[in-house]
Design a protein around this motif. Sequence first.
Motif, PDB file in Angstrom:
ATOM      1  N   SER A  16     -16.206 -21.609   8.996  1.00  0.00           N
ATOM      2  CA  SER A  16     -15.778 -22.318  10.225  1.00  0.00           C
ATOM      3  C   SER A  16     -15.202 -23.690   9.845  1.00  0.00           C
ATOM      4  O   SER A  16     -13.928 -23.862  10.279  1.00  0.00           O
ATOM      5  CB  SER A  16     -16.934 -22.306  11.186  1.00  0.00           C
ATOM      6  N   HIS A  86      -7.355 -13.289   7.560  1.00  0.00           N
ATOM      7  CA  HIS A  86      -6.744 -13.646   8.924  1.00  0.00           C
ATOM      8  C   HIS A  86      -6.553 -15.102   8.939  1.00  0.00           C
ATOM      9  O   HIS A  86      -6.782 -15.802   7.913  1.00  0.00           O
ATOM     10  CB  HIS A  86      -7.929 -13.244  10.056  1.00  0.00           C
ATOM     11  N   ASP A  90     -10.529 -21.806   8.716  1.00  0.00           N
ATOM     12  CA  ASP A  90     -11.141 -22.029   7.379  1.00  0.00           C
ATOM     13  C   ASP A  90     -10.639 -20.852   6.490  1.00  0.00           C
ATOM     14  O   ASP A  90     -11.269 -21.188   5.456  1.00  0.00           O
ATOM     15  CB  ASP A  90     -12.790 -21.727   7.934  1.00  0.00           C
ATOM     16  N   HIS A  91      -9.804 -20.035   6.671  1.00  0.00           N
ATOM     17  CA  HIS A  91      -9.390 -19.132   5.692  1.00  0.00           C
ATOM     18  C   HIS A  91      -7.823 -19.377   5.286  1.00  0.00           C
ATOM     19  O   HIS A  91      -7.454 -18.741   4.372  1.00  0.00           O
ATOM     20  CB  HIS A  91      -9.324 -17.759   6.308  1.00  0.00           C
ATOM     21  N   ASP A 193     -16.285 -12.579   8.269  1.00  0.00           N
ATOM     22  CA  ASP A 193     -15.528 -12.750   9.761  1.00  0.00           C
ATOM     23  C   ASP A 193     -15.810 -11.746  10.314  1.00  0.00           C
ATOM     24  O   ASP A 193     -14.608 -10.844  10.723  1.00  0.00           O
ATOM     25  CB  ASP A 193     -14.254 -13.406   9.683  1.00  0.00           C
ATOM     26  N   HIS A 235     -19.212 -13.105  14.359  1.00  0.00           N
ATOM     27  CA  HIS A 235     -19.965 -13.296  12.962  1.00  0.00           C
ATOM     28  C   HIS A 235     -21.037 -12.091  12.944  1.00  0.00           C
ATOM     29  O   HIS A 235     -21.313 -11.557  13.999  1.00  0.00           O
ATOM     30  CB  HIS A 235     -19.840 -14.495  12.670  1.00  0.00           C
ATOM     31  N   HIS A 257     -20.079 -16.810   4.211  1.00  0.00           N
ATOM     32  CA  HIS A 257     -19.804 -17.510   5.331  1.00  0.00           C
ATOM     33  C   HIS A 257     -20.877 -18.203   6.101  1.00  0.00           C
ATOM     34  O   HIS A 257     -21.124 -17.901   7.345  1.00  0.00           O
ATOM     35  CB  HIS A 257     -18.969 -16.527   6.177  1.00  0.00           C
TER      36      HIS A 257
HETATM   37 ZN   LIG Z   1     -14.154 -17.855   8.940  1.00  0.00          ZN
END
Ligand SMILES: [Zn+2]
Length: 399
Positions: A16, A86, A90-91, A193, A235, A257
């Motif tokens: 996140s 995705h 955060d990615h 995720d 999540h 994560h």
């Molecule tokens: Zn994430």
Amino acid sequence: MSGPVTKLSFWGVRGSTPTVDPATWRYGGNTPCLELTAPDGTQFILDCGTGLRVLGSRWTAPVHPTAAEQSPSGNYHPETHILVTHYHWDHIQGVPFFAPLYAENNSFHFYSFRSKHLGRDSLKQVFETQMATPYFPVNMSAMTAKKKFMEISGGDTFIVGENKVTARFINHPQGCLGYRIETPGGTVVYATDNEPGDPQLDKELLKLAEGADIFINDAQYTPEQLATTRKGWGHSSWHEGVGVAREAGAKTLVLFHHDPDATDRMVDGLLRHAREEFDSVFAASEGMVIKLGSTDGTLEAHMPVTRTALRREAQFRAKVTGITEGGHTFEEETVVHDLALQGALLSMAHCPRLQSELQITMETPGTNGPKVMKLRGYVVRIDANQEKGHSAVGVVFTE
Ligand SMILES: [Zn+2]
Ligand SMILES: [Zn+2]
């Protein structure tokens, strides 16, 4: 370890948003980024969270030429394959800070899916947008490395070198791909995720994870949170991960994560629960490296020395000198708890001044007998409510 070896390095494990809270330093605060080096030398990067910056600076650091030849993490990278799950911040947020993208000799293949919100070239659009004025000082044309953007979808399979990559959609708001990478050294599945509860996508996750040597799964929430306040947030929990690992016949589960509000102690707790129910579980930790060998079926996991070797010793003795709140110098024998690469928690009779410096001398177990370590710590936190009049003093190491 004999035969082909696949090496998996964790550069960012936090979900996140990045954390800089000292209570999260042991597992680490950077957002998702993994590096997988296959036995044939093919290099994959999984996700572009803030951990990507750290990977990039390691890569561009000058290294000894022979070391560069030997190490896939050296300077020489003809081609790297970057699998993006995705487009949540955060990615992707490490991309503008990934130094190798600004060097024209490097070449990158990016893979992800067509977002129904963006249409064609979704991934390229995402990168361009996050670097557009006024969000970033230079635009993507400053990135002179060769870049190719490949659109893939759930169920797609492609071959890179001697490795087979399969992507499948998993359950997450606005879509997310899980990846399965089959290498001659073993199979790694990266499924972050994802929220259980969609029958079709739950089946996809099972197929993805089938017989994996390493199954990396979202474990952001506790089972209680997942059932109540965090339901629908996209999540999963350690408990769901154990269920999928068992049903899919995965060998090792990696909890991934971590919630930005989850302290190291809390992640320790999740790991403990998961280990009660499944044989081989790790909690992803920044700096952790897993080596997977297929011939002898071995798996080796290690972390930087100061994070694991020392941690196994629950606590050890140290001599601390510093200055008290009242301005007096002091020296005391103390106990160090929770030692990590970046800092430690000390149990102390004196109350040092907040934001002052402590000299810490401690004896630590080494491979060739005890070793004396001299460290300088900066006091970031004091919790006075400890038994026997002691304070818990949190320090960040400055050298
Ligand atoms: Zn994430
Ligand atoms: Zn997400």
